[in-house]
Motif scaffolding. Sequence first.
Motif, PDB file in Angstrom:
ATOM      1  N   ALA A  20      43.081  41.776  31.778  1.00  0.00           N
ATOM      2  CA  ALA A  20      42.690  41.379  33.129  1.00  0.00           C
ATOM      3  C   ALA A  20      41.325  41.952  33.448  1.00  0.00           C
ATOM      4  CB  ALA A  20      43.716  41.889  34.145  1.00  0.00           C
ATOM      5  N   THR A  21      40.460  41.109  33.977  1.00  0.00           N
ATOM      6  CA  THR A  21      39.163  41.574  34.442  1.00  0.00           C
ATOM      7  C   THR A  21      39.263  41.879  35.930  1.00  0.00           C
ATOM      8  OG1 THR A  21      37.995  40.222  32.814  1.00  0.00           O
ATOM      9  CG2 THR A  21      36.721  41.024  34.697  1.00  0.00           C
ATOM     10  N   LEU A  22      38.931  43.116  36.289  1.00  0.00           N
ATOM     11  CA  LEU A  22      38.942  43.537  37.687  1.00  0.00           C
ATOM     12  C   LEU A  22      37.509  43.761  38.147  1.00  0.00           C
ATOM     13  CD1 LEU A  22      41.879  46.145  37.721  1.00  0.00           C
ATOM     14  CD2 LEU A  22      41.975  43.645  37.793  1.00  0.00           C
ATOM     15  N   ARG A  23      37.163  43.148  39.278  1.00  0.00           N
ATOM     16  CA  ARG A  23      35.794  43.255  39.801  1.00  0.00           C
ATOM     17  C   ARG A  23      35.824  43.923  41.162  1.00  0.00           C
ATOM     18  NH1 ARG A  23      33.178  37.750  39.946  1.00  0.00           N
ATOM     19  NH2 ARG A  23      33.047  38.158  37.692  1.00  0.00           N
ATOM     20  N   ASP A  24      35.078  45.017  41.313  1.00  0.00           N
ATOM     21  CA  ASP A  24      35.078  45.736  42.588  1.00  0.00           C
ATOM     22  C   ASP A  24      34.044  45.157  43.537  1.00  0.00           C
ATOM     23  OD1 ASP A  24      32.545  46.848  41.995  1.00  0.00           O
ATOM     24  OD2 ASP A  24      33.439  48.621  41.075  1.00  0.00           O
ATOM     25  N   SER A  25      33.971  45.718  44.737  1.00  0.00           N
ATOM     26  CA  SER A  25      33.114  45.149  45.784  1.00  0.00           C
ATOM     27  C   SER A  25      31.630  45.287  45.473  1.00  0.00           C
ATOM     28  CB  SER A  25      33.422  45.817  47.133  1.00  0.00           C
ATOM     29  OG  SER A  25      33.258  47.223  47.040  1.00  0.00           O
ATOM     30  N   ASP A  26      31.276  46.177  44.546  1.00  0.00           N
ATOM     31  CA  ASP A  26      29.876  46.323  44.138  1.00  0.00           C
ATOM     32  C   ASP A  26      29.508  45.427  42.953  1.00  0.00           C
ATOM     33  OD1 ASP A  26      29.377  48.296  46.076  1.00  0.00           O
ATOM     34  OD2 ASP A  26      30.175  49.864  44.772  1.00  0.00           O
ATOM     35  N   GLY A  27      30.497  44.656  42.465  1.00  0.00           N
ATOM     36  CA  GLY A  27      30.244  43.777  41.334  1.00  0.00           C
ATOM     37  C   GLY A  27      30.541  44.394  39.982  1.00  0.00           C
ATOM     38  N   GLY A  28      30.937  45.660  39.972  1.00  0.00           N
ATOM     39  CA  GLY A  28      31.286  46.301  38.714  1.00  0.00           C
ATOM     40  C   GLY A  28      32.602  45.764  38.170  1.00  0.00           C
ATOM     41  N   GLU A  29      32.706  45.685  36.841  1.00  0.00           N
ATOM     42  CA  GLU A  29      33.898  45.126  36.218  1.00  0.00           C
ATOM     43  C   GLU A  29      34.535  46.121  35.247  1.00  0.00           C
ATOM     44  OE1 GLU A  29      33.046  41.399  34.367  1.00  0.00           O
ATOM     45  OE2 GLU A  29      33.051  40.306  36.273  1.00  0.00           O
ATOM     46  N   GLN A  30      35.861  46.051  35.202  1.00  0.00           N
ATOM     47  CA  GLN A  30      36.637  46.775  34.203  1.00  0.00           C
ATOM     48  C   GLN A  30      37.663  45.821  33.625  1.00  0.00           C
ATOM     49  OE1 GLN A  30      38.191  50.255  36.351  1.00  0.00           O
ATOM     50  NE2 GLN A  30      36.984  51.533  34.968  1.00  0.00           N
ATOM     51  N   VAL A  31      38.015  46.039  32.380  1.00  0.00           N
ATOM     52  CA  VAL A  31      39.061  45.256  31.741  1.00  0.00           C
ATOM     53  C   VAL A  31      40.291  46.129  31.574  1.00  0.00           C
ATOM     54  CG1 VAL A  31      39.754  43.952  29.701  1.00  0.00           C
ATOM     55  CG2 VAL A  31      37.410  43.772  30.557  1.00  0.00           C
ATOM     56  N   VAL A  32      41.403  45.662  32.097  1.00  0.00           N
ATOM     57  CA  VAL A  32      42.667  46.381  32.015  1.00  0.00           C
ATOM     58  C   VAL A  32      43.551  45.702  30.982  1.00  0.00           C
ATOM     59  CG1 VAL A  32      44.761  47.045  33.251  1.00  0.00           C
ATOM     60  CG2 VAL A  32      42.544  47.174  34.394  1.00  0.00           C
ATOM     61  N   LYS A  33      44.072  46.488  30.061  1.00  0.00           N
ATOM     62  CA  LYS A  33      45.051  46.000  29.103  1.00  0.00           C
ATOM     63  C   LYS A  33      46.431  46.444  29.579  1.00  0.00           C
ATOM     64  CE  LYS A  33      46.363  46.211  24.190  1.00  0.00           C
ATOM     65  NZ  LYS A  33      46.057  46.805  22.869  1.00  0.00           N
ATOM     66  N   ALA A  34      47.295  45.492  29.887  1.00  0.00           N
ATOM     67  CA  ALA A  34      48.600  45.795  30.466  1.00  0.00           C
ATOM     68  C   ALA A  34      49.712  45.172  29.634  1.00  0.00           C
ATOM     69  CB  ALA A  34      48.682  45.289  31.899  1.00  0.00           C
ATOM     70  N   ARG A  35      50.789  45.905  29.486  1.00  0.00           N
ATOM     71  CA  ARG A  35      51.954  45.368  28.780  1.00  0.00           C
ATOM     72  C   ARG A  35      52.666  44.307  29.620  1.00  0.00           C
ATOM     73  NH1 ARG A  35      55.763  50.104  27.765  1.00  0.00           N
ATOM     74  NH2 ARG A  35      56.870  48.579  26.458  1.00  0.00           N
ATOM     75  N   CYS A  36      52.547  44.400  30.942  1.00  0.00           N
ATOM     76  CA  CYS A  36      53.221  43.474  31.853  1.00  0.00           C
ATOM     77  C   CYS A  36      52.372  43.319  33.098  1.00  0.00           C
ATOM     78  CB  CYS A  36      54.611  44.012  32.205  1.00  0.00           C
ATOM     79  SG  CYS A  36      55.563  42.977  33.350  1.00  0.00           S
ATOM     80  N   VAL A  37      52.448  42.156  33.746  1.00  0.00           N
ATOM     81  CA  VAL A  37      51.751  41.905  35.006  1.00  0.00           C
ATOM     82  C   VAL A  37      52.763  41.434  36.040  1.00  0.00           C
ATOM     83  CG1 VAL A  37      50.061  40.434  36.198  1.00  0.00           C
ATOM     84  CG2 VAL A  37      49.519  41.382  33.946  1.00  0.00           C
ATOM     85  N   VAL A  38      52.646  41.963  37.241  1.00  0.00           N
ATOM     86  CA  VAL A  38      53.405  41.449  38.388  1.00  0.00           C
ATOM     87  C   VAL A  38      52.436  40.751  39.320  1.00  0.00           C
ATOM     88  CG1 VAL A  38      54.656  42.058  40.483  1.00  0.00           C
ATOM     89  CG2 VAL A  38      55.333  43.059  38.315  1.00  0.00           C
ATOM     90  N   ASN A  39      52.753  39.516  39.615  1.00  0.00           N
ATOM     91  CA  ASN A  39      51.950  38.696  40.521  1.00  0.00           C
ATOM     92  C   ASN A  39      52.559  38.807  41.922  1.00  0.00           C
ATOM     93  OD1 ASN A  39      50.651  36.682  41.957  1.00  0.00           O
ATOM     94  ND2 ASN A  39      51.301  35.001  40.634  1.00  0.00           N
ATOM     95  N   ALA A  40      51.975  39.691  42.733  1.00  0.00           N
ATOM     96  CA  ALA A  40      52.428  39.892  44.113  1.00  0.00           C
ATOM     97  C   ALA A  40      51.296  39.548  45.070  1.00  0.00           C
ATOM     98  CB  ALA A  40      52.886  41.329  44.320  1.00  0.00           C
ATOM     99  N   ALA A  41      50.645  38.432  44.810  1.00  0.00           N
ATOM    100  CA  ALA A  41      49.426  38.067  45.528  1.00  0.00           C
ATOM    101  C   ALA A  41      49.676  37.339  46.841  1.00  0.00           C
ATOM    102  CB  ALA A  41      48.525  37.221  44.619  1.00  0.00           C
ATOM    103  N   GLY A  42      50.937  37.220  47.252  1.00  0.00           N
ATOM    104  CA  GLY A  42      51.227  36.612  48.555  1.00  0.00           C
ATOM    105  C   GLY A  42      50.743  35.180  48.627  1.00  0.00           C
ATOM    106  N   PRO A  43      49.911  34.842  49.637  1.00  0.00           N
ATOM    107  CA  PRO A  43      49.427  33.469  49.760  1.00  0.00           C
ATOM    108  C   PRO A  43      48.610  32.990  48.566  1.00  0.00           C
ATOM    109  CG  PRO A  43      49.067  34.681  51.800  1.00  0.00           C
ATOM    110  CD  PRO A  43      49.502  35.683  50.771  1.00  0.00           C
ATOM    111  N   TRP A  44      48.151  33.922  47.741  1.00  0.00           N
ATOM    112  CA  TRP A  44      47.340  33.578  46.559  1.00  0.00           C
ATOM    113  C   TRP A  44      48.158  33.611  45.270  1.00  0.00           C
ATOM    114  CZ3 TRP A  44      45.825  36.648  50.598  1.00  0.00           C
ATOM    115  CH2 TRP A  44      44.760  36.175  51.368  1.00  0.00           C
TER     116      TRP A  44
END
Length: 514
Positions: free
Chosen positions: A192-216
């Motif tokens: 997963a690519t995560l982008r913060d409010s300054d535009g910086g990015e990190q890549v997270v390697k996760a064994r599992c993802v939970v999609n709790a994005a509500g309306p999204w």
Amino acid sequence: MAAGHDIECDLLVVGGGINGVGIARDAAGRGLCVVLCEKDDLASHTSSASSKLIHGGLRYLEYYEFALVRKALIEREVLLRSAPHIMRPLRFVMPHREGLRPAWMIRAGLYLYDLLARREILPGSKGVNLRCHPAGRPLKPEFKRGFVYSDGWVDDARLVVLNAMDACRKGAAIRTRTACTALRRESGSWLATLRDSDGGEQVVKARCVVNAAGPWTMDLLGMALPERESRPLRLVKGSHIVVPRLFEHDHAYIFQHPDGRIVFSIPYEHDYTLIGTTDLDYKGDPDQVAIDAGEVDYLCRLAGEYFAQPIAPSDVVWTYSGVRPLLEDPSRSAKALTRDYRFSVDDNGAPLVNIFGGKITTFRKLSEEAVDLVCKALGSPLPRWTEKACLPGGDLYGDTPQNCAVKRYGEWEQKIREMYPWLPPMLAARYCRAYGTRIHTLLDGRASLPELGGEFAPGLYMAEIAYLRRYEWAVTAEDILWRRTKLGLHTPPDTAARLDAWLAANALSAPASV
């Protein structure tokens, strides 16, 4: 997407509303390595736009949602015990209106409501003569008979923050203002690519993802599994208005309407009354949801059918709206859609758990069941724990949730006032309600009002601003004035602009920590 990864974890939770933080807390408490990302502030959308109630959902009995109501009724008291500072019992008055539901039906429904789950804290329902009861005085004289029952009140945004704090305390990384911009499976994991409010990015390697994005939720699901067809969510807008206080007593009201909807009228922030909610299908951008003039008029008109004092749109001092992501059912109107939740698990590779629906009262149970699914998918069965745990600040009478913490809250608050006699009574009461036992962290090293660092605005001292920035991920004036506190209702109109300017000039270099 960048090659490789910057962070590894067991679980990535996308979404910083009540379901997301509840899942992050539960999973971290079971020993999983957790990262949570939220594109905005915690509770900045649906989870801070509720009616502020912990309730079973009396009206859902009409739709035969007995399992949901029972689950929510059980959770009321579990939650009250876990955080008695931000939650409290609340008595509701339902005036009987001729021509709508007959009195016998209401009484039968309340009797069932009382019986569906065991009660240790909340009193049962009863009929009342509104000509004699204090709740009858603000009403029009034709309302002579009514019913009283119990539910609970909650500071919804603070409930979200406390769950995030507990998750962080148990090792979870909470990344606010950080969007998940890409999500794909690779070699048995999620990248997963995560982008913060300054535009910086990190890549997270996760064994599992939970999609709790509500309306999204569907947006994230489409990003992760673009070929999959899924049952769509139905977005329903709920709006509330706040007006100057309409009554002096401490009960709330539940009003019926000929269109089948109900509206609550609730004491709010000492000087105000909260009225809501509406139920309208919503097709727009969830980021841009707002009340419209028709909703304001509807809420004023309905409340005005009960209160002797007329209510006009010009009386409204504040409004808020949220979008509820409910399970689609083309055969039902927006008001009749189930508030229960469902999960879908895609385990064609690294598991993806998607959350559909839900309501704030059942978030803990939803979180528990979601983490059960995560643990099963990861092959790591770990025991449940949240039912017997306090949220931060809720340990008024010990680490284990207790009925006495709810019933004897006033005694605890009095002891706190004696410990800090220099605090003005109203300020002490607000600090106790907002922070519970964490008031000691807020006031650590301070022994007089001047040592709070100066009053930025009425009731808002620099010590509290520092606390909210350090421990609760507050970044903007809106975070502080409208979600962490409700001081936006009590401070001058220019407070937000002045506070944002001060926050920008005094950037916080250290990350939030608990």
